[in-house]
Structure formats: structure tokens, C-alpha cells
Design an enzyme around this catalytic site. Sequence first.
Site, mmCIF file in Angstrom:
data_model
loop_
_atom_site.group_PDB
_atom_site.id
_atom_site.type_symbol
_atom_site.label_atom_id
_atom_site.label_comp_id
_atom_site.label_asym_id
_atom_site.label_seq_id
_atom_site.Cartn_x
_atom_site.Cartn_y
_atom_site.Cartn_z
ATOM 1 N N ARG A 1 -0.664 -9.369 13.013
ATOM 2 C CA ARG A 1 -1.184 -8.268 12.183
ATOM 3 C C ARG A 1 -2.068 -8.838 11.066
ATOM 4 O O ARG A 1 -3.124 -8.275 10.756
ATOM 5 C CB ARG A 1 -0.019 -7.468 11.572
ATOM 6 C CG ARG A 1 0.686 -6.593 12.585
ATOM 7 C CD ARG A 1 2.090 -6.214 12.147
ATOM 8 N NE ARG A 1 2.132 -5.419 10.934
ATOM 9 C CZ ARG A 1 3.256 -5.196 10.236
ATOM 10 N NH1 ARG A 1 4.402 -5.725 10.633
ATOM 11 N NH2 ARG A 1 3.217 -4.447 9.161
ATOM 12 N N ARG B 1 -10.094 0.501 8.469
ATOM 13 C CA ARG B 1 -9.728 -0.867 8.834
ATOM 14 C C ARG B 1 -10.806 -1.584 9.623
ATOM 15 O O ARG B 1 -10.619 -2.756 9.977
ATOM 16 C CB ARG B 1 -8.465 -0.821 9.697
ATOM 17 C CG ARG B 1 -7.180 -1.046 8.925
ATOM 18 C CD ARG B 1 -6.055 -0.713 9.879
ATOM 19 N NE ARG B 1 -4.946 -1.575 9.771
ATOM 20 C CZ ARG B 1 -3.782 -1.188 9.223
ATOM 21 N NH1 ARG B 1 -3.636 -0.021 8.660
ATOM 22 N NH2 ARG B 1 -2.775 -2.010 9.246
ATOM 23 N N ARG C 1 11.931 -6.517 5.387
ATOM 24 C CA ARG C 1 11.948 -5.094 5.730
ATOM 25 C C ARG C 1 12.390 -4.892 7.179
ATOM 26 O O ARG C 1 13.051 -3.908 7.505
ATOM 27 C CB ARG C 1 10.565 -4.471 5.500
ATOM 28 C CG ARG C 1 10.602 -2.965 5.690
ATOM 29 C CD ARG C 1 9.290 -2.296 5.391
ATOM 30 N NE ARG C 1 8.257 -2.738 6.307
ATOM 31 C CZ ARG C 1 6.978 -2.401 6.205
ATOM 32 N NH1 ARG C 1 6.568 -1.651 5.203
ATOM 33 N NH2 ARG C 1 6.102 -2.831 7.087
ATOM 34 N N LYS D 1 0.837 -1.213 0.000
ATOM 35 C CA LYS D 1 0.000 0.000 0.000
ATOM 36 C C LYS D 1 0.871 1.262 0.000
ATOM 37 O O LYS D 1 0.651 2.179 -0.789
ATOM 38 C CB LYS D 1 -0.939 0.006 1.222
ATOM 39 C CG LYS D 1 -1.853 -1.208 1.310
ATOM 40 C CD LYS D 1 -2.785 -1.155 2.526
ATOM 41 C CE LYS D 1 -2.094 -1.232 3.871
ATOM 42 N NZ LYS D 1 -1.466 -2.547 4.189
ATOM 43 N N ARG E 1 11.034 -0.756 12.359
ATOM 44 C CA ARG E 1 9.660 -0.922 12.845
ATOM 45 C C ARG E 1 9.592 -2.136 13.761
ATOM 46 O O ARG E 1 9.855 -3.260 13.336
ATOM 47 C CB ARG E 1 8.699 -1.088 11.657
ATOM 48 C CG ARG E 1 8.208 0.229 11.111
ATOM 49 C CD ARG E 1 7.271 0.044 9.949
ATOM 50 N NE ARG E 1 6.030 -0.661 10.280
ATOM 51 C CZ ARG E 1 4.972 -0.696 9.490
ATOM 52 N NH1 ARG E 1 4.994 -0.064 8.322
ATOM 53 N NH2 ARG E 1 3.893 -1.357 9.848
HETATM 54 P P1 AP5 Z 1 4.675 -1.626 1.893
HETATM 55 O O1 AP5 Z 1 4.460 -0.794 0.682
HETATM 56 O O2 AP5 Z 1 5.283 -1.008 3.080
HETATM 57 O O3 AP5 Z 1 3.320 -2.382 2.271
HETATM 58 P P2 AP5 Z 1 2.099 -1.888 3.153
HETATM 59 O O4 AP5 Z 1 0.895 -2.558 2.586
HETATM 60 O O5 AP5 Z 1 2.105 -0.407 3.237
HETATM 61 O O6 AP5 Z 1 2.509 -2.585 4.505
HETATM 62 P P3 AP5 Z 1 2.548 -2.021 5.991
HETATM 63 O O7 AP5 Z 1 3.465 -2.873 6.765
HETATM 64 O O8 AP5 Z 1 2.754 -0.559 6.012
HETATM 65 O O9 AP5 Z 1 1.084 -2.360 6.366
HETATM 66 P P4 AP5 Z 1 0.379 -2.330 7.717
HETATM 67 O O10 AP5 Z 1 -1.026 -2.294 7.294
HETATM 68 O O11 AP5 Z 1 0.755 -3.424 8.642
HETATM 69 O O12 AP5 Z 1 0.995 -1.048 8.426
HETATM 70 P P5 AP5 Z 1 0.372 0.342 8.809
HETATM 71 O O13 AP5 Z 1 1.489 1.291 8.872
HETATM 72 O O14 AP5 Z 1 -0.800 0.673 7.974
HETATM 73 O O15 AP5 Z 1 5.539 -2.896 1.433
HETATM 74 C C1 AP5 Z 1 5.968 -3.859 2.372
HETATM 75 C C2 AP5 Z 1 7.384 -4.339 2.004
HETATM 76 O O16 AP5 Z 1 7.312 -5.068 0.783
HETATM 77 C C3 AP5 Z 1 8.378 -3.202 1.777
HETATM 78 O O17 AP5 Z 1 9.635 -3.604 2.257
HETATM 79 C C4 AP5 Z 1 8.393 -3.047 0.250
HETATM 80 O O18 AP5 Z 1 9.622 -2.569 -0.210
HETATM 81 C C5 AP5 Z 1 8.145 -4.467 -0.215
HETATM 82 N N1 AP5 Z 1 7.394 -4.516 -1.472
HETATM 83 C C6 AP5 Z 1 6.423 -3.666 -1.895
HETATM 84 N N2 AP5 Z 1 5.972 -4.022 -3.109
HETATM 85 C C7 AP5 Z 1 6.658 -5.153 -3.457
HETATM 86 C C8 AP5 Z 1 6.631 -6.006 -4.593
HETATM 87 N N3 AP5 Z 1 5.808 -5.771 -5.615
HETATM 88 N N4 AP5 Z 1 7.450 -7.069 -4.610
HETATM 89 C C9 AP5 Z 1 8.308 -7.318 -3.577
HETATM 90 N N5 AP5 Z 1 8.394 -6.542 -2.464
HETATM 91 C C10 AP5 Z 1 7.571 -5.469 -2.402
HETATM 92 O O19 AP5 Z 1 -0.170 0.052 10.287
HETATM 93 C C11 AP5 Z 1 0.704 -0.238 11.359
HETATM 94 C C12 AP5 Z 1 -0.088 -0.363 12.651
HETATM 95 O O20 AP5 Z 1 -0.695 0.907 12.959
HETATM 96 C C13 AP5 Z 1 -1.257 -1.350 12.657
HETATM 97 O O21 AP5 Z 1 -0.827 -2.671 12.954
HETATM 98 C C14 AP5 Z 1 -2.156 -0.761 13.741
HETATM 99 O O22 AP5 Z 1 -1.664 -1.067 15.011
HETATM 100 C C15 AP5 Z 1 -1.993 0.736 13.529
HETATM 101 N N6 AP5 Z 1 -2.983 1.300 12.609
HETATM 102 C C16 AP5 Z 1 -2.728 1.918 11.411
HETATM 103 N N7 AP5 Z 1 -3.858 2.304 10.821
HETATM 104 C C17 AP5 Z 1 -4.878 1.939 11.650
HETATM 105 C C18 AP5 Z 1 -6.294 2.043 11.580
HETATM 106 N N8 AP5 Z 1 -6.894 2.611 10.531
HETATM 107 N N9 AP5 Z 1 -7.038 1.536 12.611
HETATM 108 C C19 AP5 Z 1 -6.432 0.972 13.680
HETATM 109 N N10 AP5 Z 1 -5.102 0.812 13.807
HETATM 110 C C20 AP5 Z 1 -4.321 1.299 12.806
HETATM 111 MG MG MG Z 2 2.262 0.978 4.837
#
Ligand code: AP5
Ligand code: MG
Length: 191
Positions: free
Chosen positions: A149, A92, A131, A17, A137
Site C-alpha cells: 500500500r 489518489r 490496528r 486521515k 481489515r
Molecule cells: P487512520 O486515521 O486510520 O489513518 P488513515 O490515513 O486514514 O489510514 P488508512 O489505513 O485508512 O489509509 P489508506 O489510505 O490505506 O486506506 P483507505 O481506506 O483510504 O490511522 C491509522 C491508525 O493509526 C489507526 O489505528 C489510528 O488509531 C492510529 N493513529 C492515528 N493517529 C495517530 C497518532 N497521532 N499517533 C498514533 N497513532 C495514530 O483505502 C483502502 C484501500 O481502498 C486502498 O488500498 C485502495 O485499494 C482502495 N482505495 C481507496 N480510495 C481509493 C482511491 N481514491 N483510488 C483507488 N483506490 C482506492
Molecule cells: Mg482511512
Amino acid sequence: MSNKLNIVLFGPPGAGKGTQSEFLIKQHGLVHLSTGELLRAEIKEETPLGMEAKELMDMGELVPDHVVIGMIRNCIEAHHNAPGFIFDGFPRTKAQAESLDSMLASKSEPITAMLALEVSESELVKRLLKRGETSGRADDKNEDVIRNRIREYEKKTAPLKDYYSAQGKYKGVNGVGTIAEITARLSSAIG
Ligand code: AP5
Ligand code: MG
């Protein structure tokens, strides 16, 4: 009809994402709103909100709805002239999706589409562990937390597919391939 483009970029942890948002905001001039990034900024500044969120995030649990809904409301208001938004990692839960719909309805600028990146669990775990070697992180460091997660996503977030399907807005996109291939798939889904 609103001519604003409001995209929900959806998918499990590690689906890409954040990576894909970077390209889509450039192509379409959109504002990127990632609740995960906003929360990590609060943690870095050691705000009370950040401290409350940190404990849950480190365990791979969602933070309370009211926390993220408040943050998103402030950001939407701060960017009221934007040509549209990419919502990354929000909504979410059903409560978050309903709040977002009512915030946007009051401005007559509804969600255009939910684009869902589809990636297998084994690929997600592989990406996130990799990552974790460099990201700093806490939630990427440990496989149990990564799997928690993914469980949280399946239990509380995946049902939103039905919520957006019922509005005729859900589009699944294959999230496996090169980053450029996936950007092209998303762009053609946006149309
Ligand atoms: P990346 O682009 O970082 O993927 P992502 O989908 O953004 O993954 P996140 O880890 O950010 O998702 P998340 O939902 O757990 O975290 P968030 O910050 O939202 O890519 C991932 C990796 O893969 C990278 O290393 C990238 O380089 C690699 N990659 C990308 N594309 C690729 C490809 N095509 N091929 C190979 N490799 C690739 O949330 C974190 C925490 O915050 C949650 O757990 C929760 O506690 C809290 N939180 C956030 N939002 C909310 C909400 N709305 N409600 C409640 N809690 C929340
Ligand atoms: Mg992200």
C-alpha cells in the site's frame, strides 16, 4: 469566490486521515468523503462493485479510477448544500485529481487546500500492524500488504503533491505527535 471549504486530507496509509477527519468535520461542519470507507461499505453489502474492489484492496492495490470517481460524483451531488467537504483518500491519481477539479469547477467551488500528513514509513507500519490486531481489515493484517500500500502511494499518489503545489494549495503538516496536537496543526493550516 466560493465561501465553501473543500479540503483534500492527504497522506500515506496510516498517516491519520480518518482519525483527523472526525475532528475537522465537527469543527468546520464539513461532509467527510472517504473512498476507502465507501468501498468497504460496498464490500459489506456484497455489491458487484464491492466484489470487484475487494480483490484489489486485499492486495493493497488501488481500484480503477472510474470506480472511485463515480462514487465521489454521486456523493458530491447528494450533498450539494454542504458547507464543504473533506476528501480523505481521494484523489489518489492524477486522473482522479483532474476529475475532481472539473466536478468542482462546474459548481465554482474549487479545492481550498491540500493538507498532507507527513509520517515516516516505520511509524506507518507500526500503526497499521497494531490496528490490524482489531480492525478486521484484511489489508492491515500482513506487513507485505501494508508495504505494498505504501509503495502504491509513493508511485501513484505522492506525485499529486506537485499537482496541488502548482496550484499553490499544498501544505505539509507534521503527522507525528498526539492526536490533539495534530488536529491543532491542521486547524491552524486551514486558518
Ligand atoms: P487512520 O486515521 O486510520 O489513518 P488513515 O490515513 O486514514 O489510514 P488508512 O489505513 O485508512 O489509509 P489508506 O489510505 O490505506 O486506506 P483507505 O481506506 O483510504 O490511522 C491509522 C491508525 O493509526 C489507526 O489505528 C489510528 O488509531 C492510529 N493513529 C492515528 N493517529 C495517530 C497518532 N497521532 N499517533 C498514533 N497513532 C495514530 O483505502 C483502502 C484501500 O481502498 C486502498 O488500498 C485502495 O485499494 C482502495 N482505495 C481507496 N480510495 C481509493 C482511491 N481514491 N483510488 C483507488 N483506490 C482506492
Ligand atoms: Mg482511512
